[in-house]
Design an enzyme around this catalytic site. Structure first.
Site, PDB file in Angstrom:
ATOM      1  N   ARG A  14      18.572  89.612  15.019  1.00  0.00           N
ATOM      2  CA  ARG A  14      19.783  89.714  15.841  1.00  0.00           C
ATOM      3  C   ARG A  14      19.482  90.320  17.209  1.00  0.00           C
ATOM      4  NH1 ARG A  14      21.694  91.694  10.975  1.00  0.00           N
ATOM      5  NH2 ARG A  14      21.704  93.826  11.768  1.00  0.00           N
ATOM      6  N   ASN A 460      26.744  95.845  15.142  1.00  0.00           N
ATOM      7  CA  ASN A 460      27.324  94.548  14.800  1.00  0.00           C
ATOM      8  C   ASN A 460      26.286  93.443  14.923  1.00  0.00           C
ATOM      9  OD1 ASN A 460      27.882  94.783  17.946  1.00  0.00           O
ATOM     10  ND2 ASN A 460      28.038  92.609  17.434  1.00  0.00           N
ATOM     11  N   CYS A 461      26.522  92.352  14.205  1.00  0.00           N
ATOM     12  CA  CYS A 461      25.702  91.147  14.354  1.00  0.00           C
ATOM     13  C   CYS A 461      26.610  90.074  14.944  1.00  0.00           C
ATOM     14  CB  CYS A 461      25.103  90.727  13.016  1.00  0.00           C
ATOM     15  SG  CYS A 461      26.338  90.334  11.771  1.00  0.00           S
ATOM     16  N   ILE A 462      26.401  88.831  14.594  1.00  0.00           N
ATOM     17  CA  ILE A 462      27.195  87.753  15.190  1.00  0.00           C
ATOM     18  C   ILE A 462      28.653  87.805  14.746  1.00  0.00           C
ATOM     19  CG2 ILE A 462      27.516  85.244  15.263  1.00  0.00           C
ATOM     20  CD1 ILE A 462      24.580  84.885  15.293  1.00  0.00           C
ATOM     21  N   ARG A 464      29.944  90.334  12.040  1.00  0.00           N
ATOM     22  CA  ARG A 464      30.408  91.469  11.242  1.00  0.00           C
ATOM     23  C   ARG A 464      30.008  92.817  11.832  1.00  0.00           C
ATOM     24  NH1 ARG A 464      27.402  90.987   5.484  1.00  0.00           N
ATOM     25  NH2 ARG A 464      28.262  88.910   5.671  1.00  0.00           N
TER      26      ARG A 464
END
Length: 518
Positions: A14, A460-462, A464
Site C-alpha cells: 500500500r 488506512n489502505c484503499i 478500510r
C-alpha cells in the site's frame, strides 16, 4: 508468524501506491510532450517545430521530468510514511536525509576505489547523476531501503532517552541521526556487493547473440527495472561488442544502436542493409512495445476484473492511467511497481512472458522501432516505414495479451495476491458516505472505538481504516455500524479494520483532525 508477514507485505504494498499515484499522471504528460518534440515527429508534422509550440512542449516536459528524475526519493518518502507507526513526519524527514547520505556514501566509495566513471560514459557502467551526486544507479530500490530504515528507526527510537548531557539529541531528533549512521554504512557496502553483481551480468552477455538472446535481453530488462540495472543491461548489447559488430558500406559499427542509426536514419528501407533490421531491432523497442501495447492492457484488465466490485471504480481509474502512461510515455514503472514488490514470483512470470514474446518477434523477422516503445514509435517506425512486418507483430502481440491476461487472473485469484483493489471485501453505499459527512462519521468512529484514549494509531489502505487499540473489548460494534461502514474485522489482537470503501482516505483525515482537537 505467516499471518503477521502477510499483513506486513500488504502494508508495504500500500505504501507504494503513493509514489505510483504521482508517477502515473505525470508520465502521461511526459509521454505526450516527449513524443511531440522527437525529431522524427517534427519531420513528419512540421508545425511541431514551430518555435513557440516547441518551446511550450519542451518546457512542460522539463517540468514534468523532475518527478521521474527523482523516483527513488519519492519511494523513500512514500515507504517511510506508509510503514511507520509513530510520527510519520519524522519518518519522512529521516528517509530523505538517509537517502542523501546513502548517495554521497556510494560516491565516496566509488571515488576512493577509483571506480567513479567519466560522466560521458557513466550510464554504461551503471552510474547516474542524482541530485548533483554521481552515484550507483540502484533506482527505486535505494529509495525503498531508505524508507524502510527510516520507518524502522522512527518506531524503534521515537522515545529514545539519553543521559542528560546528550538529552538534546534524544527522542525524535535521534531518529535522523541514527538513520545517517545506518545509511552511511549501507552506502559504502552496497557498491562492494554491486560490483560482483555487475561483473556477473557482463559475463552473461555472450548469450545475447544466440537464438535465445531476445529472451534474456527482454526478460532481463523487466527483471532489472526494480533494481535500476536495466540501463546497464541494455547498454551491454546496445553499445558494446556484446550486441555484435556490423560492417555497413565498409565501415564497422560496434553495438546495435550505432548500426541501427546508420540504417534507419541514413540509408533507409531502399538500402540493401535494411535486411539487417530484424537482427538489430530484436534487442530494441519492439520488446518494449510488447509491454506497453499488449501486456499492460492485459495486466490492467486482469487486475480490474480480480478487484472487488466496490473498489473497481478506483482501480479502473488507476489502471487506465498506468496503461496510457506506458502507451504514450514509455513509462512502465507505475504498473510494474504495483505488483513487483507484492508478488515477485508473478513479476518473474511476467518477465518470462515478455521474453518469449521477444523470441517470437525475432523468429517472425519483425523489424520495428528504435529505443522508445510508445504507440507513437510504433506508428512511425512500424507503419510509416516499409518492410517492418508489423502485421506479424500485431498477431504475436494479441496472442501474448491473451496469455498474459489469463495467467495474471489465475495467479492473482489462486494465490490471493493483494493487487490494487483486493485488500477488502465489498462495502455498501450509505447516507453518510454518500453525503460526504466525514466529520459525523469520524465522531461516531472515535466514540465507538472507546474514545481517544483507546486509539493508539490510525492508518488506512484503499478502502478500510486500520486502527491499533489499547483494548478491543471497548469497541461498540453496533455504534460503529451507524457510521455507515460495510465491514468490521479483527485481524489481530488489539487491531481493527473498518471498511468504508474508496472514500476511506477522507474518513481517516476527519478522524485524525477530530483526535487532534480532543
Amino acid at each position: 508468524m505467516l499471518k503477521k508477514y502477510n499483513q506486513t507485505i500488504q502494508k508495504f504494498g500500500r505504501t507504494l501506491l503513493l509514489p505510483i499515484g504521482v508517477m502515473a499522471p505525470v508520465g502521461m504528460v511526459m509521454g505526450i510532450t516527449g513524443a511531440f518534440v522527437q525529431s522524427y515527429m517534427i519531420a513528419r508534422f512540421p508545425i511541431l517545430g514551430t518555435p513557440a509550440i516547441n518551446t511550450v512542449l519542451v518546457s512542460i516536459r522539463s517540468i514534468a521530468s523532475i518527478v521521474f528524475d527523482n523516483i527513488p526519493l519519492l519511494f523513500a518518502m512514500g515507504v517511510a510514511y506508509g510503514m511507520s507507526k509513530r510520527d510519520k513526519g519524522i519518518s519522512v524527514f529521516a528517509s530523505v536525509i538517509g537517502y542523501l547520505v546513502m548517495l554521497i556514501s556510494m560516491n565516496v566509495w566509488l571515488t576512493a576505489t577509483g571506480n567513479l566513471a567519466d560522466p560521458d560514459v557513466m550510464s554504461q557502467v551503471g552510474q547516474i547523476q542524482v541530485l548533483g551526486i554521481q552515484t550507483l544507479n540502484i533506482n527505486a530500490l535505494g529509495g525503498i531501503i531508505a524508507g524502510l530504515v527510516a520507518a524502522w528507526a522512527t518506531d524503534r527510537f521515537y522515545n529514545l532517552q539519553l543521559p542528560v548531557a546528550f538529552a538534546f539529541f534524544a527522542g525524535k531528533k535521534s531518529v535522523s541521526i541514527i538513520c545517517i549512521g545506518i545509511m552511511a554504512l549501507l552506502g559504502v557496502t552496497i557498491p562492494w556487493v554491486w560490483q560482483f553483481l555487475v561483473a556477473g551480468l557482463t559475463k552473461l552477455s555472450v548469450i545475447f547473440l544466440s537464438p535465445a538472446g531476445p529472451f534474456f535481453t527482454a526478460a532481463g530488462e523487466r527483471a532489472f527495472i526494480p533494481f535500476g540495472l536495466h540501463h546497464l543491461w541494455n547498454s551491454l548489447f546496445r553499445f558494446t561488442e556484446a550486441g555484435g559488430s556490423y560492417v555497413i558500406n565498409g565501415e564497422t559499427y560496434v553495438g546495435v544502436v550505432p548500426a541501427l542509426n546508420e540504417i534507419l536514419f541514413n540509408l533507409g528501407p531502399s538500402s540493401e542493409y535494411w535486411s539487417l533490421m530484424p537482427s538489430l531491432t530484436r534487442f530494441m523497442a519492439q520488446q518494449q512495445m510488447l509491454c506497453t501495447m499488449f501486456a499492460f492492457p492485459a495486466i490492467a484488465l486482469a487486475m480490474y476484473r480480480t478487484s472487488y466490485k466496490e473498489n473497481r471504480p478506483l482501480v479502473k481509474s488507476l489502471m487506465i492511467t498506468c496503461v496510457v502512461t506506458a502507451l504514450l510515455g514509455n513509462v512502465t514503472e507505475p504498473l510494474e511497481f504495483s505488483f513487483v514488490f507484492i508478488s515477485p514470483v508473478l513479476y518473474i512470470i511476467y518477465a518470462c512472458i515478455i521474453g518469449l514474446g521477444a523470441v517470437a518477434l525475432s523468429f517472425a523477422h519483425v523489424g520495428i522501432g528504435y529505443i522508445r516503445g510508445t504507440i507513437f514509435d510504433f506508428a512511425i517506425f512500424g507503419l510509416l516505414y516499409e518492410d517492418t512486418n508489423w502485421l506479424s507483430f500485431i498477431i504475436i502481440g494479441l496472442v501474448l495479451s491473451v496469455v498474459t491476461y489469463f495467467v495474471f487472473k489465475w495467479f492473482i485469484l489462486h494465490f490471493d495476491i493483494k493487487t490494487p483493489g483486493r485488500e477488502d471485501a465489498p462495502s455498501l453505499d450509505n447516507t453518510l458516505i454518500r453525503e460526504k459527512q466525514y466529520d459525523k462519521i469520524a465522531e461516531i468512529v472515535i466514540e465507538a472505538l472507546g474514545g481517544k484514549s483507546n486509539i493508539k494509531n490510525v492508518d488506512n489502505c484503499i478502502t478500510r481504516l486500520r486502527i491499533d487499540l489499547e483494548d478491543v473489548k471497548k469497541v461498540d460494534k453496533t455504534k460503529l455500524e451507524q457510521s455507515g461502514c460495510s465491514g468490521i474485522f479483527f485481524p489481530a489482537p488489539q487491531h481493527i479494520h473498518v471498511v468504508f470503501g474508496p472514500m476511506v482516505e477522507f474518513v481517516r483525515n476527519a478522524v485524525d483532525e477530530k483526535l487532534e482537537k480532543m
